[in-house]
Design a protein around this motif. Structure first.
Motif, PDB file in Angstrom:
ATOM      1  N   ASP A   3      41.162  36.048  49.419  1.00  0.00           N
ATOM      2  CA  ASP A   3      42.124  36.938  48.770  1.00  0.00           C
ATOM      3  C   ASP A   3      41.540  37.644  47.551  1.00  0.00           C
ATOM      4  O   ASP A   3      42.212  38.473  46.942  1.00  0.00           O
ATOM      5  CB  ASP A   3      43.357  36.150  48.324  1.00  0.00           C
ATOM      6  N   THR A   4      40.336  37.292  47.170  1.00  0.00           N
ATOM      7  CA  THR A   4      39.723  37.906  45.994  1.00  0.00           C
ATOM      8  C   THR A   4      38.288  38.315  46.303  1.00  0.00           C
ATOM      9  O   THR A   4      37.685  37.841  47.262  1.00  0.00           O
ATOM     10  CB  THR A   4      39.703  36.940  44.793  1.00  0.00           C
ATOM     11  N   PHE A   5      37.780  39.178  45.483  1.00  0.00           N
ATOM     12  CA  PHE A   5      36.371  39.550  45.558  1.00  0.00           C
ATOM     13  C   PHE A   5      35.944  40.017  44.176  1.00  0.00           C
ATOM     14  O   PHE A   5      36.777  40.327  43.333  1.00  0.00           O
ATOM     15  CB  PHE A   5      36.119  40.640  46.613  1.00  0.00           C
ATOM     16  N   PRO A  89      46.667  53.255  34.348  1.00  0.00           N
ATOM     17  CA  PRO A  89      45.669  52.179  34.308  1.00  0.00           C
ATOM     18  C   PRO A  89      46.275  50.805  34.611  1.00  0.00           C
ATOM     19  O   PRO A  89      45.553  49.853  34.869  1.00  0.00           O
ATOM     20  CB  PRO A  89      45.125  52.230  32.880  1.00  0.00           C
ATOM     21  N   ARG A  90      47.591  50.704  34.580  1.00  0.00           N
ATOM     22  CA  ARG A  90      48.270  49.418  34.791  1.00  0.00           C
ATOM     23  C   ARG A  90      48.529  49.236  36.287  1.00  0.00           C
ATOM     24  O   ARG A  90      49.619  49.455  36.766  1.00  0.00           O
ATOM     25  CB  ARG A  90      49.545  49.363  33.968  1.00  0.00           C
ATOM     26  N   ARG A  91      47.456  48.839  37.011  1.00  0.00           N
ATOM     27  CA  ARG A  91      47.450  48.753  38.463  1.00  0.00           C
ATOM     28  C   ARG A  91      47.091  47.343  38.907  1.00  0.00           C
ATOM     29  O   ARG A  91      46.383  46.635  38.192  1.00  0.00           O
ATOM     30  CB  ARG A  91      46.412  49.708  39.045  1.00  0.00           C
ATOM     31  N   PRO A  92      47.538  46.923  40.110  1.00  0.00           N
ATOM     32  CA  PRO A  92      47.152  45.592  40.598  1.00  0.00           C
ATOM     33  C   PRO A  92      45.629  45.405  40.654  1.00  0.00           C
ATOM     34  O   PRO A  92      45.118  44.346  40.321  1.00  0.00           O
ATOM     35  CB  PRO A  92      47.776  45.531  41.990  1.00  0.00           C
TER      36      PRO A  92
END
Length: 155
Positions: A3-5, A89-92
């Motif tokens: 789920d991450t990278f 800029p406030r993005r997942p």
């Protein structure tokens, strides 16, 4: 499947903008600031033939953003919009895309115009700017509507 990278910067932006307040914002903002894309020396071979392009896409990280909002009111409108319909800029995943003009190359340093990033911004990737979408087919969504409202309300 993970789920991450993680990503490692290929370089950093050298910009006259130390704070976000100094970066022009909005649909009529002119990005004329000059700066340097300081690519890590080990990635310099990847710059071969880049001088032939007038403009570049720069993919970079909002490295000062620490959380996200799925909706917000951008500075160019008084109505809320989804984060994926804005350049917030406030993005997942705090990544951004800018188009800059390539003015020249000095080894692993690319001299560019149109910098809208902070000094020290991590660069994730660079690609040549190519667009096959004719201008008459481009739609500006809510931004075009907000611009029309603003012009209608001007004295």
């Amino acid at each position: 499947m993970s789920d991450t990278f993680q990503m490692t910067p290929i370089g950093w932006v050298r910009s006259p903008h130390a704070e976000t307040a100094s970066i022009p914002k909005g649909p009529s903002a002119k990005h004329t600031a000059e700066g340097i894309l300081d690519i890590r020396p080990e990635f310099e071979p990847g710059l071969l033939d880049i001088e032939g392009f007038s403009h570049l896409y720069v993919i970079w990280a909002f490295h000062r953003s620490d959380s996200y909002d799925l909706q917000g009111i951008p500075p160019t409108d008084d109505r809320p919009h989804g984060v994926f319909a804005t350049r917030s800029p406030r993005r997942p995943n705090p990544i951004a895309l800018s188009v800059v003009e390539l003015m020249g190359r000095d080894g692993h340093k690319l001299h560019v115009r149109g910098v809208d990033m902070l000094d020290g911004t991590p660069i994730l990737d660079i690609k040549p700017y190519l667009s096959s979408v004719p201008d008459e087919q481009v739609r500006r969504g809510w931004l075009g509507e907000a611009e029309a409202r603003r012009h209608r309300d001007e004295p």
